[in-house]
Design an enzyme around this catalytic site. Structure first.
Site, PDB file in Angstrom:
ATOM      1  N   ASP A  81       3.526  -7.436  -5.491  1.00  0.00           N
ATOM      2  CA  ASP A  81       2.884  -6.435  -4.639  1.00  0.00           C
ATOM      3  C   ASP A  81       2.368  -7.026  -3.336  1.00  0.00           C
ATOM      4  O   ASP A  81       2.363  -6.359  -2.301  1.00  0.00           O
ATOM      5  CB  ASP A  81       1.727  -5.768  -5.394  1.00  0.00           C
ATOM      6  CG  ASP A  81       2.220  -4.718  -6.378  1.00  0.00           C
ATOM      7  OD1 ASP A  81       3.371  -4.841  -6.839  1.00  0.00           O
ATOM      8  OD2 ASP A  81       1.462  -3.790  -6.683  1.00  0.00           O
ATOM      9  N   CYS A 122       2.275  -9.949 -13.797  1.00  0.00           N
ATOM     10  CA  CYS A 122       1.756  -9.304 -12.596  1.00  0.00           C
ATOM     11  C   CYS A 122       1.714  -7.781 -12.687  1.00  0.00           C
ATOM     12  O   CYS A 122       1.998  -7.199 -13.713  1.00  0.00           O
ATOM     13  CB  CYS A 122       2.508  -9.805 -11.374  1.00  0.00           C
ATOM     14  SG  CYS A 122       2.015 -11.504 -10.956  1.00  0.00           S
ATOM     15  N   ASP A 123       1.391  -7.170 -11.538  1.00  0.00           N
ATOM     16  CA  ASP A 123       0.816  -5.832 -11.481  1.00  0.00           C
ATOM     17  C   ASP A 123       1.528  -4.745 -12.289  1.00  0.00           C
ATOM     18  O   ASP A 123       0.903  -4.024 -13.047  1.00  0.00           O
ATOM     19  CB  ASP A 123       0.722  -5.374 -10.027  1.00  0.00           C
ATOM     20  CG  ASP A 123      -0.270  -6.193  -9.226  1.00  0.00           C
ATOM     21  OD1 ASP A 123      -0.537  -7.343  -9.611  1.00  0.00           O
ATOM     22  OD2 ASP A 123      -0.777  -5.698  -8.209  1.00  0.00           O
ATOM     23  N   LYS A 124       2.825  -4.563 -12.092  1.00  0.00           N
ATOM     24  CA  LYS A 124       3.524  -3.461 -12.761  1.00  0.00           C
ATOM     25  C   LYS A 124       4.280  -3.930 -13.996  1.00  0.00           C
ATOM     26  O   LYS A 124       4.810  -3.105 -14.746  1.00  0.00           O
ATOM     27  CB  LYS A 124       4.512  -2.788 -11.800  1.00  0.00           C
ATOM     28  CG  LYS A 124       3.892  -2.320 -10.506  1.00  0.00           C
ATOM     29  CD  LYS A 124       2.684  -1.438 -10.733  1.00  0.00           C
ATOM     30  CE  LYS A 124       1.921  -1.186  -9.455  1.00  0.00           C
ATOM     31  NZ  LYS A 124       1.349  -2.387  -8.837  1.00  0.00           N
ATOM     32  N   CYS A 195      -2.788 -13.639  -9.039  1.00  0.00           N
ATOM     33  CA  CYS A 195      -3.843 -13.897  -8.046  1.00  0.00           C
ATOM     34  C   CYS A 195      -5.217 -13.996  -8.693  1.00  0.00           C
ATOM     35  O   CYS A 195      -5.539 -13.263  -9.619  1.00  0.00           O
ATOM     36  CB  CYS A 195      -3.822 -12.828  -6.970  1.00  0.00           C
ATOM     37  SG  CYS A 195      -2.319 -12.860  -5.970  1.00  0.00           S
ATOM     38  N   GLU A 491       0.083   0.877  -2.270  1.00  0.00           N
ATOM     39  CA  GLU A 491      -1.261   0.307  -2.227  1.00  0.00           C
ATOM     40  C   GLU A 491      -1.727   0.226  -0.779  1.00  0.00           C
ATOM     41  O   GLU A 491      -0.941  -0.020   0.133  1.00  0.00           O
ATOM     42  CB  GLU A 491      -1.284  -1.083  -2.858  1.00  0.00           C
ATOM     43  CG  GLU A 491      -1.124  -1.048  -4.360  1.00  0.00           C
ATOM     44  CD  GLU A 491      -1.269  -2.414  -5.002  1.00  0.00           C
ATOM     45  OE1 GLU A 491      -1.242  -3.419  -4.271  1.00  0.00           O
ATOM     46  OE2 GLU A 491      -1.400  -2.473  -6.232  1.00  0.00           O
ATOM     47  N   SER A 517      -4.881  -1.910  -3.962  1.00  0.00           N
ATOM     48  CA  SER A 517      -4.700  -3.190  -4.632  1.00  0.00           C
ATOM     49  C   SER A 517      -5.955  -3.512  -5.424  1.00  0.00           C
ATOM     50  O   SER A 517      -7.064  -3.098  -5.068  1.00  0.00           O
ATOM     51  CB  SER A 517      -4.445  -4.278  -3.588  1.00  0.00           C
ATOM     52  OG  SER A 517      -4.710  -5.547  -4.116  1.00  0.00           O
TER      53      SER A 517
END
EC number: 4.2.1.9
Length: 615
Positions: A81, A122-124, A195, A491, A517
């Site tokens: 992202d 990570c995010d998704k 992150c 985002e 985010s």
């Protein structure tokens, strides 16, 4: 007794062709009849959170085979992202969640796998794999790549901790010199891993612990630390235990829908609120609940947000603490332990790490456990050496952080605030609700009245902020960026970062039918539902309108009369095919994204597909 799913492709003379192909993958005569465990790996060289995962599948596979199973690995995609942000690439991020969920389903069902190990980060990716796991409802365990070490550098002879957001803000802040901006950029993301703050990736990996689907430490143990290796090995052993319990002993408590039930979703959301997790987690938990056929809704989130205190404050809400500090304070189990003592958890919920959550906490909550090995586990710390290698260091803190009065994790009595880190607001702008990460909002901004500055896209908003169009007292409205309207629900980290870089971080609010985010802080309100493209009121706001935000009252209001609002809606509907579309926006939308938009729902439904359109 449940029959192995894999028997469909391994038993009987008519499956000779399938067995021949299995043999070509390395399966031997004495392997047939063993459970086939799928390993869904998300290794990619594009993403720092996944760059170190290449050999993790083999690690897990070895443990599975030692325990008597057949391990077969496949890969999914993974979108970064941060790299995709600020341009058209972000349109693909949320849709990739559905693509990942479908790809896991396709591989597992096409090859009749008996159980599943999800190597995500990570995010998704974690949400996509979670959705697939609950859709499939076969034994599953999650093991993530782990968080990145926090960046550290010296500026003006002062040592500071950094993360991705610091690099973004510094890069846009004209008051920061080129030399300092470059130094921050080079120091912000020093290692592999997700992150380093309580952003979306780490929030979701923490929530898998609370859902009961991953081992203690999954969300907080650093990607670089040697101790994380054991999590991968133990995941391989545990999935075999879960498969044995289900297929040999007909124990349905080993299935993910019986682990991640309503109680578990409440536990996960309670943790999320207590740790001030990313607002994106709301979207993903709602989506996962639908796959699990659990009736968990925005109303439940609103109810919990009024009960749960804010017990753990982490970047981006504060520069003091990052995930390495959360781990030192006992990780997710430390937060859950405090919530349990506050009678805010269902501790009888099943868990892959033990009989139930109470048993897991008895061992892994450092505030109650006297297990020296557990305290050593949570003493694992950063090395401060840039690397893309997993398990590359074994540094330890001198002691764990068990200070529940002034430490990273607090008891209820000494909470950062008695109200949690996420809140659901509603009103005529967001009839079906919207989300604000209160953990990142200054107390003086909990009530805000401002003048709307409306933009039809994130790009226009960025231009307006950087061009000086946005001034103190404005409520920046970014619309037609929802799941359907974007499409893809981008985002908005760049607009919020640029507001900060212009000194407007506490002087303005931002509301959007898009999302934020996990690195976002400030009065940033997202997930406005219904979205503009679905006929939501946010599509009727005009520049200059007064917008009233009241977090304590959980309200957000467009201050115009009902008569005026109805007149605007009538005028919009009169546009026919041009109604509820962004004016003047130029955006290329690919066929893949158009297909996604056809079935996308608003954020209050988790932005899942509207399957009623398929009937």
């Amino acid at each position: 007794m449940p029959k192995l799913r894999s028997a469909t492709s391994t038993e009987g003379r008519n499956m000779a062709g399938a067995r021949a192909l299995w043999r070509a993958t390395g399966v031997k005569d004495n392997d047939f009849g063993k459970p086939i465990i799928a390993i869904s790996n998300s290794f990619t060289q594009f993403v720092p959170g996944h760059v170190h995962l290449k050999d993790m599948g083999s690690l897990v596979a070895g443990a599975i085979e030692e325990a008597g199973g057949i391990a077969k690995e496949f890969n999914t995609i993974a979108v970064d992202d941060g790299i995709a942000m600020g341009h058209g690439g972000m349109l693909y991020s949320l849709p990739s969640r559905e693509l990942i969920a479908d790809s896991v389903e396709y591989m597992v069902n096409a090859h009749c796998a008996d159980a599943l190990v999800c190597i995500s980060n990570c995010d998704k990716i974690t949400p996509g794999m979670l959705m697939a796991s609950l859709r499939l409802n076969i034994p599953v365990i999650f093991v993530s790549g782990g968080p990145m070490e926090a960046g550290k550098t010296k500026l003006s002879d002062k040592l500071i901790k950094l993360d991705l957001v610091d690099a973004m803000v510094a890069g846009a802040d004209e008051r920061v010199s080129d030399a300092d901006s470059e130094q921050i950029e080079r120091s912000a993301c020093p290692t592999c891993g997700s992150c380093s703050g309580m952003f979306t990736a780490n929030s979701m990996n923490c929530l898998t612990e609370a859902l009961g689907l991953s081992l203690p430490g999954n969300g907080s143990m650093l990607a670089t630390h040697a101790d994380r290796r054991e999590l991968f090995l133990e995941a391989g052993r545990r999935i075999m235990d879960l498969a044995t319990r289900y297929y040999k002993h007909d124990d349905e408590s080993a299935l993910p829908r019986n682990i991640a039930n309503f109680k578990a979703f409440e536990n996960a959301m309670t943790l999320d609120i207590a740790m001030g997790g990313s607002s994106n987690t709301v979207l993903h938990l709602l989506a996962a609940a639908q796959e699990a056929e659990v009736d968990f809704t925005m109303d439940d989130i609103d109810r919990l947000s009024r009960l749960v205190p804010h017990l753990c404050k982490v970047a981006p809400a504060t520069p003091k603490y990052h995930m390495e500090d959360v781990h030192r304070a006992g990780g997710v189990m430390g937060i859950l332990g405090e919530l349990d003592r506050a009678n805010l958890l269902h501790n009888d919920a099943y868990h892959v790490a033990g009989e139930n959550l109470a048993a897991v906490l008895a061992k892994y909550d450092i505030a109650q456990s006297d297990d020296a090995a557990v305290r050593k586990f949570f003493s694992a710390g950063p090395a401060g050496i840039p690397t893309t290698k997993a398990f590359s260091q074994d540094c330890r803190w001198d002691s764990v952080d068990d200070d529940r009065q002034q430490g990273c994790i607090r008891s209820r009595e000494f909470a950062f605030s008695q109200e949690g880190g996420l809140a659901v607001l509603s009103g005529n702008v967001a009839v079906d609700g919207c989300i604000v990460k209160t953990a990142g909002v200054e107390v003086e901004n909990h009530t805000f009245i401002g003048s709307a500055r409306v933009y039809e896209s994130q790009d226009d908003a960025v231009a307006g902020i950087l061009g000086g169009e946005v001034v103190a007292g404005d409520v920046v409205v970014i619309r037609y960026e929802g799941p359907k309207g974007g499409p893809g629900m981008q985002e908005m980290l760049y607009p919020t970062s640029y507001l900060k870089s212009r000194g407007l971080g506490t002087q303005c609010a931002l509301i959007t039918d898009g999302r934020f985010s996990g690195g976002t802080s400030g009065l940033s309100i997202g997930h406005v539902s219904p979205e503009a493209a679905a006929g939501g009121t946010i599509g009727l706001v005009q520049t200059g309108d007064r917008i009233e935000i009241d977090i304590p009252a959980r309200s957000i209001k467009l201050a115009i009369s009902d008569v005026e609002l109805a007149a605007r809606r009538t005028a919009m509907e009169a546009l026919g095919n041009d109604a509820w579309k962004p004016l003047g926006r130029v955006r290329h939308v690919s066929m893949a994204l158009k297909a996604y938009a056809l079935l996308a729902t608003s954020a209050d439904k988790g932005a899942v597909r509207d399957t009623s359109k398929l009937v």
